[in-house]
Design an enzyme around this catalytic site. Structure first.
Site, PDB file in Angstrom:
ATOM      1  CD  GLU A 211     -12.356-106.589 -35.998  1.00  0.00           C
ATOM      2  OE1 GLU A 211     -12.556-105.889 -36.271  1.00  0.00           O
ATOM      3  OE2 GLU A 211     -12.078-107.209 -35.205  1.00  0.00           O
TER       4      GLU A 211
ATOM      5  CD  GLU B 244     -11.930-103.171 -41.057  1.00  0.00           C
ATOM      6  OE1 GLU B 244     -12.430-101.739 -41.545  1.00  0.00           O
ATOM      7  OE2 GLU B 244     -13.453-104.181 -40.553  1.00  0.00           O
TER       8      GLU B 244
END
Length: 274
Positions: free
Chosen positions: A136, A116
Site C-alpha cells: 500500500e 490482513e
C-alpha cells in the site's frame, strides 16, 4: 443472475467460505466485505460449525481492497477516510474475535487488506509459490489493522511495510507469517486435515483459548495500536500527495492495471537514475 461474491460450502468440520471475485483477484469490494461480515456472524452462531476456512477462487486468495472502487468514489478528507477504514478494520477484527477457529487457505497473491484478513485468521496454510505483502505504501496508503508486528516482530514488519516488498511462501513461513507451506494441488486437502483435527476439540475449550490468546495481544497494546492506525491511516489516505493524485488519475483514465504498472516502475528505478 450474477454469481455470489462469497461462496459458502458445508464440510464435515464446519464451513469453507470462498471469496468469489476471481476476475478481480478477489479484491475486496464493499459488497464482498459486507457479505463476509454477515457470513462470519452466521457461522459464529451456528452450533454445527466447529472450524471455518477462508479461501479465494481463481488465481489468488485476495489482492486487497478494490482500488478501482476507491479511486472512483467520492472520499475526501480524513473524517470520511476514517469512517471507511474503520468499517474495513471491523471486518478483519471480526475474524480475529470469532469464537470459532479460522484457517486461511491462501494461494497466488495475498496482498494488502487480503493479507490482513489472512493474518487475522488463527492459522495460515499457504500453497507453494504464494506471494504475500503489504504494497500500500507505494501508492500513498498504509495498513491500518496492525497485526503484522504482533506476528513477526518490529524489524521485519518495518522492512515489509516501508518498502512494500513481497515475500514468497517459504520466506513467509520462515518469519512466522504463515504456519505451513504445501504443494498447491494439496492445499485444500491439507486444510481439510488440519480443520478436522482442530474440530475434535470441544468448542467450550476452543473459544476461551482463542480469547486468551487475543487478550495476550491486547495486553501488549494491540487494540490501542489499531485505533491509532485508523486515525493515522485516515491522515495518510487524505494527504493528497502528487503521487496519490497521479495514481487516482491513471486509475480513472487508463484503469487499475495501468496504475499498478506505473507504481511498480517507480520502484524499479534508482533515485538519480543510477
Amino acid at each position: 443472475m450474477a454469481e455470489a461474491v462469497l461462496l459458502s460450502e458445508r464440510t464435515p468440520w464446519g464451513v469453507r467460505l470462498t471469496l468469489n471475485r476471481p476476475d478481480k483477484l478477489n479484491a475486496l469490494s464493499g459488497e464482498l466485505v459486507a457479505a463476509l461480515s454477515r457470513a462470519i456472524d452466521d457461522t459464529a452462531a451456528d452450533p454445527e460449525v466447529r472450524v471455518i476456512a477462508l479461501a479465494g477462487a481463481g488465481r489468488a486468495f485476495c489482492s486487497g481492497y478494490d482500488l478501482s472502487e476507491e479511486a472512483g468514489g467520492d472520499i475526501h478528507g480524513p473524517v470520511a477516510w476514517r469512517d471507511l477504514l474503520a468499517a474495513d478494520v471491523a471486518v478483519t477484527l471480526k475474524i480475529l474475535d470469532c469464537p470459532k477457529p479460522v484457517i486461511a487457505q491462501v494461494h497466488g497473491y495475498v496482498l494488502a487488506g487480503g493479507l490482513e484478513l489472512a493474518m487475522a485468521c488463527d492459522l495460515v496454510m499457504a500453497a507453494d509459490g504464494t506471494k504475500l505483502g503489504e504494497p500500500e505504501i507505494r501508492y500513498g496508503s498504509a495498513p491500518v489493522t496492525l497485526l503484522m508486528p504482533y506476528l513477526i516482530g518490529q524489524k521485519k514488519t518495518r522492512e515489509l511495510l516501508l518498502t512494500g516488498d513481497l515475500v514468497d511462501a517459504a520466506e513467509a513461513e520462515r518469519i512466522g507469517l504463515v504456519n505451513r507451506v504445501v504443494a498447491a494441488e494439496r492445499l485444500e486437502a491439507e486444510v481439510d486435515v488440519l480443520a478436522d483435527r482442530i474440530a475434535r476439540t470441544p468448542p467450550e475449550v476452543v473459544a476461551p483459548t482463542k480469547r486468551m490468546l487475543n487478550r495476550a495481544m491486547d495486553a501488549m497494546g494491540f487494540r490501542e495500536a489499531v485505533e491509532a492506525g485508523i486515525d493515522l491511516g485516515a491522515i495518510i489516505n487524505a494527504a493528497d500527495t502528487p503521487e496519490q493524485r497521479e495514481w487516482d488519475d491513471i486509475v480513472r483514465r487508463d484503469g487499475l492495471k495501468a496504475a499498478l504498472a506505473w507504481r511498480d516502475r517507480r520502484y524499479e528505478e534508482r533515485l538519480g537514475g543510477n
